[in-house]
Structures are given as C-alpha cells and as structure tokens.
Design a protein around this motif. Sequence first.
Motif, PDB file in Angstrom:
ATOM      1  N   LYS A  58      -2.026   4.253  -1.737  1.00  0.00           N
ATOM      2  CA  LYS A  58      -2.188   5.245  -0.671  1.00  0.00           C
ATOM      3  C   LYS A  58      -1.252   4.917   0.495  1.00  0.00           C
ATOM      4  O   LYS A  58      -0.600   5.804   1.055  1.00  0.00           O
ATOM      5  CB  LYS A  58      -3.640   5.261  -0.197  1.00  0.00           C
ATOM      6  N   ASN A  59      -1.156   3.629   0.846  1.00  0.00           N
ATOM      7  CA  ASN A  59      -0.268   3.223   1.936  1.00  0.00           C
ATOM      8  C   ASN A  59       1.202   3.403   1.573  1.00  0.00           C
ATOM      9  O   ASN A  59       2.008   3.767   2.429  1.00  0.00           O
ATOM     10  CB  ASN A  59      -0.555   1.787   2.361  1.00  0.00           C
ATOM     11  N   ARG A  61       2.398   5.799  -0.252  1.00  0.00           N
ATOM     12  CA  ARG A  61       2.654   7.232  -0.047  1.00  0.00           C
ATOM     13  C   ARG A  61       2.691   7.585   1.437  1.00  0.00           C
ATOM     14  O   ARG A  61       3.550   8.338   1.888  1.00  0.00           O
ATOM     15  CB  ARG A  61       1.595   8.071  -0.771  1.00  0.00           C
ATOM     16  N   LYS A  62       1.752   7.026   2.208  1.00  0.00           N
ATOM     17  CA  LYS A  62       1.680   7.322   3.643  1.00  0.00           C
ATOM     18  C   LYS A  62       2.947   6.858   4.360  1.00  0.00           C
ATOM     19  O   LYS A  62       3.531   7.600   5.148  1.00  0.00           O
ATOM     20  CB  LYS A  62       0.454   6.646   4.251  1.00  0.00           C
ATOM     21  N   TYR A  63       3.384   5.628   4.096  1.00  0.00           N
ATOM     22  CA  TYR A  63       4.572   5.107   4.773  1.00  0.00           C
ATOM     23  C   TYR A  63       5.824   5.857   4.344  1.00  0.00           C
ATOM     24  O   TYR A  63       6.759   6.009   5.117  1.00  0.00           O
ATOM     25  CB  TYR A  63       4.730   3.611   4.529  1.00  0.00           C
ATOM     26  N   HIS A  64       5.842   6.331   3.116  1.00  0.00           N
ATOM     27  CA  HIS A  64       6.974   7.149   2.667  1.00  0.00           C
ATOM     28  C   HIS A  64       6.995   8.469   3.440  1.00  0.00           C
ATOM     29  O   HIS A  64       8.032   8.881   3.955  1.00  0.00           O
ATOM     30  CB  HIS A  64       6.870   7.416   1.164  1.00  0.00           C
ATOM     31  N   ASP A  65       5.836   9.120   3.534  1.00  0.00           N
ATOM     32  CA  ASP A  65       5.760  10.410   4.232  1.00  0.00           C
ATOM     33  C   ASP A  65       5.987  10.264   5.734  1.00  0.00           C
ATOM     34  O   ASP A  65       6.718  11.048   6.332  1.00  0.00           O
ATOM     35  CB  ASP A  65       4.400  11.071   3.994  1.00  0.00           C
ATOM     36  N   ASP A  66       5.364   9.251   6.353  1.00  0.00           N
ATOM     37  CA  ASP A  66       5.434   9.099   7.810  1.00  0.00           C
ATOM     38  C   ASP A  66       6.737   8.479   8.305  1.00  0.00           C
ATOM     39  O   ASP A  66       7.234   8.842   9.361  1.00  0.00           O
ATOM     40  CB  ASP A  66       4.276   8.228   8.317  1.00  0.00           C
ATOM     41  N   ARG A  67       7.264   7.513   7.559  1.00  0.00           N
ATOM     42  CA  ARG A  67       8.410   6.744   8.046  1.00  0.00           C
ATOM     43  C   ARG A  67       9.661   6.873   7.180  1.00  0.00           C
ATOM     44  O   ARG A  67      10.674   6.249   7.475  1.00  0.00           O
ATOM     45  CB  ARG A  67       8.050   5.260   8.114  1.00  0.00           C
ATOM     46  N   GLU A  69      10.044   5.597   4.285  1.00  0.00           N
ATOM     47  CA  GLU A  69      10.282   4.377   3.509  1.00  0.00           C
ATOM     48  C   GLU A  69      10.385   4.713   2.026  1.00  0.00           C
ATOM     49  O   GLU A  69       9.925   5.755   1.568  1.00  0.00           O
ATOM     50  CB  GLU A  69       9.140   3.382   3.735  1.00  0.00           C
TER      51      GLU A  69
END
Length: 90
Positions: A58-59, A61-67, A69
């Motif tokens: 989940k993290n 995916r989140k860091y890819h979407d938000d930052r 990465e």
Amino acid sequence: MDYLKIQCFHCGGKFELYSRNMNHDDKPPRCPHCLKMMDRTQWKRLVDAYYTFAEVNKNFRKYHDDRGEALFQAEFRNYYVKPEKIVIED
C-alpha cells in the motif's frame, strides 16, 4: 483481490484464503481436503505477516502516486524442501 495459497502437509492438499476472510479473531482455517485445523498461534502469525506485506505494498503505491517514486510490489513465496532432500557440499 489478494489471497494466500496454503498447503496442508498432513494430506498434501492446497487451498486459498482471501484477504477479506483473514482476522485474528476468526477460527483458524481448516484444510478443505482432510479437515485438519491450523494452529491458532500460527494463524495469528500468518495474519500478521499478511497484513505487514499488504501495508508495505500500500505504501509503495501511495509513495508512487504522491511523490512519483518508482513503483514496486513485494511478494513472498516459501518453498518447503524436506530435510532429507537437502545436500550440503563442501
């Protein structure tokens, strides 16, 4: 949908558990082939391990979407090898 593949070494049967069915308070699963039940302590450890991996993914995916990465996904596979089949050479 996420799921775990389980193998019963009592009978050799294989079955799947879907993540929506996994909770510490649930009864441990039974092998649908021989009806042996998983030990409660091992069930709790399995649920913990599953949700740890789910949180990591989940993290990712989140860091890819938000930052922006790089996107990764972790998967764990374990292969049982009978001890008598292991050969250690010097």
